[in-house]
Design an enzyme around this catalytic site. Structure first.
Site, PDB file in Angstrom:
ATOM      1  N   CYS A 104       0.834  -1.206   0.000  1.00  0.00           N
ATOM      2  CA  CYS A 104       0.000   0.000   0.000  1.00  0.00           C
ATOM      3  C   CYS A 104       0.874   1.263   0.000  1.00  0.00           C
ATOM      4  O   CYS A 104       1.498   1.574  -0.993  1.00  0.00           O
ATOM      5  CB  CYS A 104      -0.976  -0.035   1.169  1.00  0.00           C
ATOM      6  SG  CYS A 104      -2.378   1.093   0.968  1.00  0.00           S
ATOM      7  N   HIS A 125      -3.695  -5.148   0.846  1.00  0.00           N
ATOM      8  CA  HIS A 125      -3.170  -5.639   2.126  1.00  0.00           C
ATOM      9  C   HIS A 125      -3.289  -7.166   2.186  1.00  0.00           C
ATOM     10  O   HIS A 125      -4.362  -7.700   2.482  1.00  0.00           O
ATOM     11  CB  HIS A 125      -3.943  -5.014   3.291  1.00  0.00           C
ATOM     12  CG  HIS A 125      -3.647  -3.562   3.495  1.00  0.00           C
ATOM     13  ND1 HIS A 125      -2.581  -3.120   4.240  1.00  0.00           N
ATOM     14  CD2 HIS A 125      -4.269  -2.453   3.021  1.00  0.00           C
ATOM     15  CE1 HIS A 125      -2.556  -1.800   4.243  1.00  0.00           C
ATOM     16  NE2 HIS A 125      -3.566  -1.369   3.511  1.00  0.00           N
ATOM     17  N   SER A 183       3.447 -12.280  38.355  1.00  0.00           N
ATOM     18  CA  SER A 183       2.036 -11.912  38.476  1.00  0.00           C
ATOM     19  C   SER A 183       1.111 -13.119  38.495  1.00  0.00           C
ATOM     20  O   SER A 183      -0.069 -12.986  38.796  1.00  0.00           O
ATOM     21  CB  SER A 183       1.638 -11.022  37.289  1.00  0.00           C
ATOM     22  OG  SER A 183       1.669 -11.767  36.086  1.00  0.00           O
ATOM     23  N   GLY A 184       1.642 -14.283  38.135  1.00  0.00           N
ATOM     24  CA  GLY A 184       0.791 -15.457  37.985  1.00  0.00           C
ATOM     25  C   GLY A 184       0.295 -15.635  36.570  1.00  0.00           C
ATOM     26  O   GLY A 184      -0.288 -16.657  36.227  1.00  0.00           O
ATOM     27  N   GLY A 185       0.543 -14.634  35.719  1.00  0.00           N
ATOM     28  CA  GLY A 185       0.132 -14.711  34.325  1.00  0.00           C
ATOM     29  C   GLY A 185       1.131 -15.482  33.486  1.00  0.00           C
ATOM     30  O   GLY A 185       2.252 -15.782  33.906  1.00  0.00           O
ATOM     31  N   VAL A 186       0.732 -15.778  32.253  1.00  0.00           N
ATOM     32  CA  VAL A 186       1.562 -16.603  31.383  1.00  0.00           C
ATOM     33  C   VAL A 186       2.865 -15.906  31.018  1.00  0.00           C
ATOM     34  O   VAL A 186       3.925 -16.550  30.953  1.00  0.00           O
ATOM     35  CB  VAL A 186       0.769 -17.008  30.109  1.00  0.00           C
ATOM     36  CG1 VAL A 186       0.357 -15.799  29.293  1.00  0.00           C
ATOM     37  CG2 VAL A 186       1.580 -17.978  29.250  1.00  0.00           C
ATOM     38  N   ASP A 187       2.848 -14.592  30.815  1.00  0.00           N
ATOM     39  CA  ASP A 187       4.057 -13.899  30.353  1.00  0.00           C
ATOM     40  C   ASP A 187       5.170 -13.960  31.391  1.00  0.00           C
ATOM     41  O   ASP A 187       6.289 -14.382  31.095  1.00  0.00           O
ATOM     42  CB  ASP A 187       3.748 -12.437  30.011  1.00  0.00           C
ATOM     43  CG  ASP A 187       2.710 -12.291  28.914  1.00  0.00           C
ATOM     44  OD1 ASP A 187       2.563 -13.236  28.118  1.00  0.00           O
ATOM     45  OD2 ASP A 187       2.046 -11.245  28.858  1.00  0.00           O
ATOM     46  N   SER A 188       4.870 -13.513  32.613  1.00  0.00           N
ATOM     47  CA  SER A 188       5.920 -13.500  33.634  1.00  0.00           C
ATOM     48  C   SER A 188       6.342 -14.918  34.013  1.00  0.00           C
ATOM     49  O   SER A 188       7.514 -15.174  34.294  1.00  0.00           O
ATOM     50  CB  SER A 188       5.467 -12.724  34.873  1.00  0.00           C
ATOM     51  OG  SER A 188       4.386 -13.353  35.527  1.00  0.00           O
ATOM     52  N   GLU A 212      -2.088  -9.064   4.433  1.00  0.00           N
ATOM     53  CA  GLU A 212      -2.029  -9.536   5.816  1.00  0.00           C
ATOM     54  C   GLU A 212      -3.393  -9.706   6.472  1.00  0.00           C
ATOM     55  O   GLU A 212      -3.503 -10.354   7.509  1.00  0.00           O
ATOM     56  CB  GLU A 212      -1.168  -8.577   6.659  1.00  0.00           C
ATOM     57  CG  GLU A 212      -1.733  -7.176   6.825  1.00  0.00           C
ATOM     58  CD  GLU A 212      -1.321  -6.196   5.739  1.00  0.00           C
ATOM     59  OE1 GLU A 212      -1.288  -4.992   6.003  1.00  0.00           O
ATOM     60  OE2 GLU A 212      -1.031  -6.657   4.610  1.00  0.00           O
TER      61      GLU A 212
END
Length: 512
Positions: free
Chosen positions: A79, A170, A224-229, A172
């Site tokens: 584009c 586009h 934090s208990g989250g998946v990332d950390s 994507e």
């Protein structure tokens, strides 16, 4: 070293979708602001230029040297990127006689490598007010649509050192039915990338890099208990063992029983974790505060203070670990500098400056679903991996208006009922994020022979891939009826339940 595609971001809302499409081909790619100079290395195999809200004819439009890029690597302009490419090689770009926004169909599709296996009449997604009026000398047309004469073009073999392509549509977005095939044709067949970027390979490479980076150094990290950390901590732990010190702060704004459950889970993972109960401190400073941005800042500041107080008790710690992921990084950068603040990110500011430590962020270039794949490959329990995202400020931004301990406990009970129903009905893993919001609204109700005047909660559930966009989840009516009935019967203080059917955009996933 894995092959890499560089994506230059000119400010398009779709740039991340390009990256996701390439990552799904098991090929590594990075997004870089178009204003940042390119550092070429042996792993880089091609460059993609994104779309943009600008016109190439705007005085302030970003215009890096595309010709120079083509001297190094194959280039695909999308584009705005295609228009800039054409303009810099001597073509003409101007306002379209027929603007295209939405679906279009390719015509006269070339047999060129970029369009291999893509048929005539393939549906594509257009979003442009300018068009390429004349192609530069040395370029040839390889596709058009019913409305515009130049939908795709390329440099002739004798004109450019490397393959140079421009496409007006586009590829994507999902509306371009053969768009992912086109991206594959470019990165695999034109650029020659090997499709070998896998979770197992990423873990091996990342742990080796962390060992080299950290050596015998100590790292402190907030969990934090989250998946990332959790995934980030596990990768660091694999590299340095108990030289990683983890701290989990209870701010009083966690989900029901979460503090104990998360600490137990980390113990099973072998992570060296200290829990800190600071809920009274948070409630005291949040008392009477109603502005959502102010609440976020107070929660963020207090978290930094508590974490810092605990961390400085450790000796000779050199690094601060963080679970920063790619959307956090991308949202913090734009073509013209920092993006407008929609809401403060809880996990990307403050600590490094205060603690005078170097950052270690093993997930910095991963999207959320990629983090989950890495976590599963690491063998982390699914209770962490499949867990829904949870905002850094926790229930502090799900209690709308002033926060009290009583309101938080009320919301914890309602949310626990909602989440348990999702699990019991096998709906939990079918939505990307779900949560309950306590509204600052009281309404009249009737329970038995008594009149009540109690609070309303809103249930929220969305489907998404990475949280950048989201649609409301179409949960069954009978399920919602059971949840509503259960919350009202079991949680004193709530007599009304509503369901949020807003998508992002224009709404956000959280209410504050």
């Amino acid at each position: 070293m894995n092959d890499k595609i560089l994506i230059l971001d000119f400010g398009s809302q779709y740039t991340q979708l390009i990256a996701r499409g390439i990552r799904e081909l098991n090929i590594y790619c990075e997004i870089q602001p178009c204003t940042k100079p390119i550092v070429y290395d042996a792993s880089m195999k091609g460059i993609i230029l994104s779309g943009s809200p600008y016109s190439v004819n705007d005085a302030a439009a970003p215009k890096p040297d595309i010709k120079e890029m083509g001297n190094h690597l194959p280039v695909l302009g999308v584009c705005y990127g295609a228009q800039l490419l054409a303009q810099q090689w001597g073509g003409e770009v101007g306002k379209s006689a027929h603007r295209e926004f939405g679906r279009a169909h390719l015509q006269d599709v070339s047999t060129d490598a970029l369009f291999a296996t893509i048929p005539n009449n393939s549906q594509v997604w257009m979003s442009h007010g300018d068009s390429i009026k004349t192609l530069p000398a040395g370029f040839e047309l390889i596709a058009k649509t019913e409305s515009i004469p130049v939908a795709a073009f390329k440099a002739s073999k004798d004109f450019a050192k490397n393959a140079v392509y421009g496409i007006q549509f586009h590829p994507e977005v999902t509306h371009s039915t053969d768009g992912r095939q086109l991206l594959k044709n470019f990165v695999v067949d034109v650029c020659g990338c090997k499709q070998d970027w896998t979770p197992a390979g990423y873990i091996q490479e990342t742990v080796a890099r962390l060992k080299k980076q950290l050596g015998d150094s100590k790292v402190v990290m907030a969990l934090s208990g989250g998946v990332d950390s959790t995934v980030a901590a596990t990768l660091i732990h694999r590299a340095i063992g108990d030289n990683l010190y983890c701290i989990f702060v209870d701010n009083g704004l966690l989900r029901k029983d979460e503090y104990k459950q998360v600490l137990d889970g980390y113990s099973h993972l072998g992570l060296n974790t200290k829990g800190v109960d600071a809920h009274e401190r948070f409630y005291k400073e949040l008392g009477g505060v109603t502005d959502p941005e102010q609440k976020r800042k107070i929660i963020g500041r207090l978290f930094i203070e508590v974490f810092h107080e605990e961390a400085i008790q450790l000796k000779d710690v050199s690094y601060l670990g963080q679970g920063t992921i790619y959307p956090d990084v991308i949202e913090s950068v734009s073509v013209n500098g920092p993006s407008a603040t929609i809401k403060s990110h809880h996990n990307v500011g403050g600590l490094p400056e205060i603690m005078h430590m170097e950052l270690v962020e093993p997930l910095r270039f991963l999207f959320k679903d990629e983090v989950r794949k890495i976590g599963r490959e690491l063998g982390i329990d699914d209770v962490f991996i499949s867990r829904h995202p949870f905002p850094g400020p926790g229930l502090g931004i799900r209690v709308l208006g002033a926060i009290t301990e009583e309101k938080v406990k009320m919301l914890q009970e309602a949310d626990a009922i909602y989440i348990q129903h999702l699990r019991d009905s096998e709906l939990y893993n079918k939505v990307w994020q779900a949560g309950t919001i306590l509204l600052p609204v009281q309404s009249v109700g009737v329970m038995g022979d008594e009149r009540t005047y109690e609070y309303t909660v809103a249930l929220r559930a969305v489907t998404s891939v990475d949280g950048m966009t989201a649609d409301w989840a179409h949960l069954p009516y009978d399920f919602l009826a059971r949840v509503s009935n259960d919350i009202i019967n079991r949680v004193r203080g709530i007599n009304r339940v509503v369901y949020d059917i807003s998508s992002k955009p224009p709404a956000t996933i959280e209410w504050e």
